[in-house]
Design a protein around this motif. Structure first.
Motif, PDB file in Angstrom:
ATOM      1  N   LEU A   1      43.945  32.899  40.703  1.00  0.00           N
ATOM      2  CA  LEU A   1      43.598  34.316  40.509  1.00  0.00           C
ATOM      3  C   LEU A   1      42.155  34.421  40.020  1.00  0.00           C
ATOM      4  CD1 LEU A   1      46.858  35.494  38.680  1.00  0.00           C
ATOM      5  CD2 LEU A   1      46.197  36.050  41.038  1.00  0.00           C
ATOM      6  N   PRO A   2      41.533  35.571  40.217  1.00  0.00           N
ATOM      7  CA  PRO A   2      40.153  35.742  39.721  1.00  0.00           C
ATOM      8  C   PRO A   2      40.043  35.396  38.239  1.00  0.00           C
ATOM      9  CG  PRO A   2      40.772  37.581  41.128  1.00  0.00           C
ATOM     10  CD  PRO A   2      42.014  36.775  40.933  1.00  0.00           C
TER      11      PRO A   2
ATOM     12  N   THR B   1      41.856  36.960  34.839  1.00  0.00           N
ATOM     13  CA  THR B   1      43.000  37.814  35.196  1.00  0.00           C
ATOM     14  C   THR B   1      44.187  37.606  34.261  1.00  0.00           C
ATOM     15  OG1 THR B   1      42.379  37.843  37.541  1.00  0.00           O
ATOM     16  CG2 THR B   1      44.653  38.423  37.005  1.00  0.00           C
TER      17      THR B   1
ATOM     18  N   THR C   1      43.606  38.970  30.776  1.00  0.00           N
ATOM     19  CA  THR C   1      43.642  40.442  30.807  1.00  0.00           C
ATOM     20  C   THR C   1      45.072  40.947  30.870  1.00  0.00           C
ATOM     21  OG1 THR C   1      41.487  40.542  31.918  1.00  0.00           O
ATOM     22  CG2 THR C   1      42.882  42.497  32.075  1.00  0.00           C
ATOM     23  N   LEU C   2      45.884  40.312  31.687  1.00  0.00           N
ATOM     24  CA  LEU C   2      47.285  40.735  31.833  1.00  0.00           C
ATOM     25  C   LEU C   2      48.100  40.519  30.568  1.00  0.00           C
ATOM     26  CD1 LEU C   2      48.033  39.420  35.444  1.00  0.00           C
ATOM     27  CD2 LEU C   2      47.937  41.820  34.724  1.00  0.00           C
TER      28      LEU C   2
ATOM     29  N   ASN D   1      48.302  45.961  29.005  1.00  0.00           N
ATOM     30  CA  ASN D   1      48.578  45.626  30.410  1.00  0.00           C
ATOM     31  C   ASN D   1      49.959  44.985  30.621  1.00  0.00           C
ATOM     32  OD1 ASN D   1      45.968  46.446  31.305  1.00  0.00           O
ATOM     33  ND2 ASN D   1      45.134  44.541  30.485  1.00  0.00           N
TER      34      ASN D   1
ATOM     35  N   THR E   1      52.042  46.172  33.636  1.00  0.00           N
ATOM     36  CA  THR E   1      51.541  45.606  34.903  1.00  0.00           C
ATOM     37  C   THR E   1      51.996  44.158  35.041  1.00  0.00           C
ATOM     38  OG1 THR E   1      49.590  47.034  34.838  1.00  0.00           O
ATOM     39  CG2 THR E   1      49.471  45.095  36.266  1.00  0.00           C
TER      40      THR E   1
ATOM     41  N   LEU F   1      51.716  39.488  44.391  1.00  0.00           N
ATOM     42  CA  LEU F   1      51.291  40.697  43.670  1.00  0.00           C
ATOM     43  C   LEU F   1      51.909  41.967  44.257  1.00  0.00           C
ATOM     44  CD1 LEU F   1      47.514  39.749  43.386  1.00  0.00           C
ATOM     45  CD2 LEU F   1      49.235  39.604  41.567  1.00  0.00           C
TER      46      LEU F   1
ATOM     47  N   SER G   1      48.917  46.930  46.451  1.00  0.00           N
ATOM     48  CA  SER G   1      47.759  47.571  45.801  1.00  0.00           C
ATOM     49  C   SER G   1      47.375  48.851  46.509  1.00  0.00           C
ATOM     50  CB  SER G   1      46.575  46.598  45.807  1.00  0.00           C
ATOM     51  OG  SER G   1      46.265  46.181  47.106  1.00  0.00           O
TER      52      SER G   1
END
Length: 217
Positions: free
Chosen positions: A117-118, A121, A124-125, A130, A133, A214, A217
């Motif tokens: 993943l970037p 990521t 952040t999650l 978050n 999500t 995922l 989107s």
């Protein structure tokens, strides 16, 4: 009279030989049955002994041997290859669900899958804002049924080479089987290949995958 006696003698001789052959056949048949029975018992005993020695253990995932009598969370927590997944499941508050009776099929991304993943990521999650999500992403890897690889392959074969699976998180995954590989594709086109299939669990099954799937989107 001489010839008649000769014929009777031959008749009795033949019958005696036939009786002897039948007796030998019956004896050999009984011995064969006894051998088969003994072999069958020995095979069962060998299998039971092997299972006892193995302690009911199963497939290796990373450095950990998966144990079929343990739950999805218990087994995943023992594997160094699934450390990021377990941390994410814990942060998202999904441990209790995945410890329950199920059954569940979990597509388990490895640490290397999360690393694709970037950058940043995962960190952040894992932040509190978050978590919802994160929960959606994780539950998009969970099917509320036990689906072994053979089940997925049959579903795909019965539907022209691919089959759609609904997940707990609401994502629709497309399962395919080709070149002896099972893959799952999310609604964004990300493809995850099953690297270790059919890892049995007390409450379902794990299929280890090489890519994080995922939500649309």
């Amino acid at each position: 009279m001489k010839y008649l006696f000769h014929d009777f003698a031959n008749y009795f001789r033949c019958n005696s030989q036939l009786s002897l052959l039948l007796q030998l056949y019956r004896e050999k048949k009984m011995k064969l049955k006894k051998y088969i029975a003994q072999t069958a018992v020995a095979s069962v005993m060998t299998l039971e002994a092997a299972q006892a020695i193995a302690g009911g253990h199963g497939v290796m995932v990373g450095s950990a041997e998966m144990v079929a009598s343990k739950t999805i969370v218990e087994n995943a927590s023992a594997s160094d290859e699934l450390a990021v997944l377990v941390a994410a499941v814990t942060a998202a508050g999904l441990v209790e669900i995945l410890q329950s009776a199920g059954p569940f099929t979990v597509l388990a991304p490895t640490n290397a899958a999360f690393a694709k993943l970037p950058a940043g990521t995962v960190d952040t999650l894992l932040k509190a804002e978050n978590i919802e999500t994160l929960k959606t992403i994780l539950t998009c890897h969970v099917v509320a049924a036990k689906a072994m690889a053979a089940d997925v392959i049959k579903m795909a074969a019965d539907n022209g080479g691919m089959a759609e699976l609904g997940t707990v998180g609401g994502c629709i995954l497309t399962a395919k089987y080709y070149y002896n590989k099972v893959t799952f594709t999310d609604e964004n086109g990300n493809v995850a290949t099953v690297t270790i299939a059919d890892v049995p669990q007390k409450n379902g099954v794990i299929h280890v995958i090489d890519t994080v799937l995922l939500p649309k989107s």
